[in-house]
Design a protein around this motif. Structure first.
Motif, PDB file in Angstrom:
ATOM      1  N   MET A   1       6.406  -1.922 -15.714  1.00 14.59           N
ATOM      2  CA  MET A   1       5.385  -1.063 -15.975  1.00 14.59           C
ATOM      3  C   MET A   1       5.287  -0.905 -16.987  1.00 14.59           C
ATOM      4  SD  MET A   1       7.247   1.272 -12.929  1.00 14.59           S
ATOM      5  CE  MET A   1       7.256   3.382 -13.784  1.00 14.59           C
TER       6      MET A   1
ATOM      7  N   PHE B   1       1.914   0.036 -19.127  1.00 12.81           N
ATOM      8  CA  PHE B   1       0.597   1.395 -18.809  1.00 12.81           C
ATOM      9  C   PHE B   1       1.264   2.127 -20.392  1.00 12.81           C
ATOM     10  CE2 PHE B   1       0.816  -0.602 -15.156  1.00 12.81           C
ATOM     11  CZ  PHE B   1      -0.639  -0.919 -14.748  1.00 12.81           C
ATOM     12  N   TYR B   2       2.368   1.994 -20.456  1.00 11.54           N
ATOM     13  CA  TYR B   2       2.573   3.203 -21.583  1.00 11.54           C
ATOM     14  C   TYR B   2       2.455   2.420 -22.795  1.00 11.54           C
ATOM     15  CZ  TYR B   2       5.405   5.599 -17.919  1.00 11.54           C
ATOM     16  OH  TYR B   2       5.588   5.895 -16.883  1.00 11.54           O
TER      17      TYR B   2
ATOM     18  N   GLY C   1       0.702  -1.184  -0.401  1.00 11.89           N
ATOM     19  CA  GLY C   1      -0.515   0.032   0.328  1.00 11.89           C
ATOM     20  C   GLY C   1       0.456   1.449   0.209  1.00 11.89           C
TER      21      GLY C   1
ATOM     22  N   SER D   1       3.762   4.118  -3.241  1.00  5.82           N
ATOM     23  CA  SER D   1       3.297   5.199  -4.017  1.00  5.82           C
ATOM     24  C   SER D   1       4.164   6.279  -4.038  1.00  5.82           C
ATOM     25  CB  SER D   1       1.995   5.814  -4.234  1.00  5.82           C
ATOM     26  OG  SER D   1       1.277   4.771  -5.706  1.00  5.82           O
ATOM     27  N   VAL D   2       4.020   5.697  -2.295  1.00  3.91           N
ATOM     28  CA  VAL D   2       4.708   7.378  -1.912  1.00  3.91           C
ATOM     29  C   VAL D   2       6.493   7.010  -1.486  1.00  3.91           C
ATOM     30  CG1 VAL D   2       5.244   7.794   0.920  1.00  3.91           C
ATOM     31  CG2 VAL D   2       2.931   7.194   0.382  1.00  3.91           C
TER      32      VAL D   2
ATOM     33  N   LYS E   1       5.894   8.153 -10.250  1.00  5.82           N
ATOM     34  CA  LYS E   1       4.584   8.166 -10.373  1.00  5.82           C
ATOM     35  C   LYS E   1       4.249   6.681 -10.579  1.00  5.82           C
ATOM     36  CE  LYS E   1       2.298  11.533 -11.652  1.00  5.82           C
ATOM     37  NZ  LYS E   1       1.020  12.152 -11.934  1.00  5.82           N
ATOM     38  N   LEU E   2       3.775   6.255  -9.487  1.00  5.98           N
ATOM     39  CA  LEU E   2       3.081   4.430 -10.320  1.00  5.98           C
ATOM     40  C   LEU E   2       1.834   4.559 -10.843  1.00  5.98           C
ATOM     41  CD1 LEU E   2       4.594   2.880  -7.116  1.00  5.98           C
ATOM     42  CD2 LEU E   2       5.638   2.623  -9.721  1.00  5.98           C
ATOM     43  N   PRO E   3       1.068   3.675 -11.639  1.00  5.19           N
ATOM     44  CA  PRO E   3      -0.204   3.571 -11.953  1.00  5.19           C
ATOM     45  C   PRO E   3      -0.977   2.936 -10.335  1.00  5.19           C
ATOM     46  CG  PRO E   3       0.943   2.278 -13.242  1.00  5.19           C
ATOM     47  CD  PRO E   3       1.863   2.890 -12.436  1.00  5.19           C
ATOM     48  N   ILE E   4      -1.185   3.208  -9.674  1.00  9.34           N
ATOM     49  CA  ILE E   4      -1.427   2.386  -8.295  1.00  9.34           C
ATOM     50  C   ILE E   4      -2.096   3.935  -7.148  1.00  9.34           C
ATOM     51  CG2 ILE E   4      -0.623   2.038  -6.196  1.00  9.34           C
ATOM     52  CD1 ILE E   4       1.512   0.028  -7.690  1.00  9.34           C
ATOM     53  N   GLU E   5      -3.313   3.050  -6.990  1.00 13.12           N
ATOM     54  CA  GLU E   5      -4.313   3.723  -5.559  1.00 13.12           C
ATOM     55  C   GLU E   5      -3.740   3.085  -4.898  1.00 13.12           C
ATOM     56  OE1 GLU E   5      -7.416   5.913  -8.013  1.00 13.12           O
ATOM     57  OE2 GLU E   5      -5.916   7.291  -8.123  1.00 13.12           O
ATOM     58  N   SER E   6      -3.626   3.198  -3.665  1.00  8.69           N
ATOM     59  CA  SER E   6      -3.891   2.650  -2.409  1.00  8.69           C
ATOM     60  C   SER E   6      -5.483   3.380  -1.567  1.00  8.69           C
ATOM     61  CB  SER E   6      -3.023   3.577  -1.270  1.00  8.69           C
ATOM     62  OG  SER E   6      -2.029   2.722  -1.636  1.00  8.69           O
TER      63      SER E   6
ATOM     64  N   LEU F   1      -2.053  -4.294 -21.913  1.00 13.01           N
ATOM     65  CA  LEU F   1      -2.237  -4.423 -19.910  1.00 13.01           C
ATOM     66  C   LEU F   1      -3.202  -6.102 -20.432  1.00 13.01           C
ATOM     67  CD1 LEU F   1      -4.418  -2.010 -19.135  1.00 13.01           C
ATOM     68  CD2 LEU F   1      -2.192  -1.793 -18.851  1.00 13.01           C
TER      69      LEU F   1
ATOM     70  N   PRO G   1      -4.787  -0.640 -12.409  1.00 15.13           N
ATOM     71  CA  PRO G   1      -6.232  -0.282 -13.420  1.00 15.13           C
ATOM     72  C   PRO G   1      -6.445  -1.741 -13.525  1.00 15.13           C
ATOM     73  CG  PRO G   1      -4.058   1.302 -13.363  1.00 15.13           C
ATOM     74  CD  PRO G   1      -3.182   0.111 -12.693  1.00 15.13           C
TER      75      PRO G   1
END
Lengths: 98, 417
Positions: free
Chosen positions: B398, B401-402, B240, B243-244, B252-257, B406, B345
């Motif tokens: 990674m 995502f470019y 989790g 990203s921090v 940045k990462l394509p991640i949400e916590s 996916l 995602p």
């Protein structure tokens, strides 16, 4: 559990009336056709996801159905303020750290 | 390392169990390592273990800000399975499942891996189409899977309401007999003990606060309690907080916590000897050996790092479970907790090099990383040791995502954790 003030309805309502819709203030590239794969990927998928102050897009799903921003803290879950989409960031820095 | 066996148990009983060796060393960190792993959860400890065991890299430190296995490793619902749809993820999770099958022997530590089978229920015609597609894809990939009808399901889970007169009737299920559950803490402890015995330094209560960099390459980590520790390579496995930590390295990462919750009931008599999951009503449930009913909820839709979830999510999970098991309506819940999951995602992990040279990330496991612990650790260790990504890890770069490649596993990972 959040109590959220909808800036459109001007009402304080419980969290289950709302639906989060991801990070706020993400700008779609002005010219998609001139955008590189890297820029497009970053626009679509890459997020700040900070631990701390965060501006997030929400929808008042079972109310006015309109979108708005919430400025809140992802660590303490404190909500600083909520504001309408056409409000600039600068106008909404009151009530908590930037 | 003192081996664990029935004989050693007997021998130590003669001295009232007072002479057991400490399970792992608690060393002072050295000033330099070949590899530093940031994050002492299951995946990080497994990475360190395989680095030392299979790739001859034992000058390794695992740096953990809390205590070993104290994050999501201790907070998940312990389900292990490999019935993923796409080749890339199916191969990765199946690799992991095969390692699970020999893990207790390999680590000389009982991880209580119990292959009691996993049911994924279908409640609509579309569910059943998806299930048959997934089971067929699994079988083509050599993964066990069957499609069951309601009667067969009822025989496996007598306590579940499989009658047709429900709001969401059970129309069928996919069944992976080799799936099951494991003792989550034991996995972290087993890897930690084995890695420590191979010379890996486990540094607890030490937070990474930044990276040392030279010419776009990482050369060490700054820590809260032990200053700067230098290293050739750094692997981050921080779930989790990915990203921090990535922000410390400047990308940045394509991640949400998101917070993900689970809860357990008071212990009750054996009633459920398999794992039941349902995407449609959105709940998953099993019974631990202690007798607790273990229930998993969904994630909260908003970002959060608070390790606690919201009440509407609990209510939703409970109503789903009661739809399937009305007879649990008076079972009392004992504990409830949340963990912070790093969602991607496409619901697939990121095992990848990063824009910073010699800095590797293994993250984005989202709601279902526990089952992948051994496999994730092994392929990440191989990648760190060789400096190029393991073939099983390559599709999870990674860069997907470019370039758009996916791997959409929302169907297999959406609820099923």
């Amino acid at each position: 559990m959040f109590l959220i003030h909808c800036p459109n309805c001007n009402e304080q309502r419980s969290e289950d009336e709302f639906h989060p819709a991801g990070e706020g203030h993400i700008k779609r590239p002005d010219e998609p056709n001139a955008t590189s794969d890297k820029e497009w990927g970053e626009y679509l998928f890459f997020r700040n996801n900070p631990r701390g102050i965060y501006r997030e897009l929400w929808q008042h799903t079972v109310g006015c159905r309109k979108y708005f921003y919430i400025k809140r803290n992802t660590e303490t879950y404190e909500i600083y303020n909520t504001y309408l989409l056409n409000d600039a960031i600068e106008n909404n820095d009151s009530g908590g750290p930037i | 390392m003192q081996p664990y066996s029935a004989l050693s148990l007997f021998k130590h009983s003669l001295s009232h169990h007072k002479n057991w060796q400490q399970v792992w060393r608690n060393p002072k960190p050295k000033s330099h390592y070949d590899v530093i792993i940031v994050g002492g959860g299951g995946h990080g400890l497994a990475t360190a273990y395989y680095l030392a065991k299979e790739f001859g890299v034992s000058n390794v430190a695992v740096i953990e800000k809390g205590y070993l296995g104290g994050g999501n490793t201790a907070r998940n619902t312990t389900i292990v399975r490999s019935n993923y749809l796409w080749d890339e993820s199916a191969h990765l999770y199946e690799h992991s499942l095969k390692l699970w099958e020999g893990l207790s022997q390999e680590l000389n530590f009982n991880v209580m891996f119990s292959q009691r089978g996993v049911l994924n229920l279908g409640h609509s015609l579309q569910d059943m189409r998806d299930i048959s597609r997934r089971v067929n894809a699994n079988r083509l990939n050599g993964i066990d899977g069957e499609i069951l009808d309601p009667q067969q399901i009822q025989e496996i889970v007598p306590a579940m309401n499989c009658t047709a007169n429900r709001r969401y009737p059970v129309l069928g299920a996919s069944w992976q007999p080799r799936g099951g559950v494991a003792r989550h803490d034991a996995v972290a402890w087993g890897y930690a003990r084995a890695a420590s015995a191979l010379g890996v330094d486990l540094i607890q209560q030490c937070q990474v606060t930044g990276f040392e960099m030279e010419d776009g390459a990482v050369t060490g980590v700054k820590t809260s309690t032990h200053g700067t520790i230098r290293s050739e390579k750094v692997g981050c496995v921080v779930a989790g907080n990915s990203s921090v930590v990535a922000a410390m390295a400047g990308f940045k990462l394509p991640i949400e916590s998101h917070p993900l919750q689970a809860f357990v009931s008071e212990p009750i008599k054996p009633v459920l000897d398999t794992v039941v999951m349902s995407n449609h009503v959105h709940g998953y449930i099993s019974q631990s050996d202690k007798g607790d009913i273990v229930i998993g909820a969904g994630i909260d839709g908003y970002n959060g790092y608070g390790q606690r979830g919201s009440y509407p999510t609990i209510e939703h999970a409970v109503s789903s479970i009661l739809e399937l098991f009305p007879n649990f309506s008076r079972v009392r819940m004992n504990r409830q907790w949340g963990g912070i999951v790093d969602t991607c995602p496409d619901a697939c992990p990121i095992i990848s090099k990063t824009p910073v040279e010699n800095l590797y990330f293994n993250c984005g496991w989202g709601t279902g990383g526990f089952k992948a612990t051994p496999g994730s650790g092994q392929v990440f260790a191989a990648s760190l040791a060789k400096g190029e990504m393991h073939p099983l890890a390559k599709p999870f770069s990674m860069d997907r995502f470019y370039d758009g490649s996916l791997i959409d596993e929302h169907g297999a990972a959406g609820v099923a954790h």
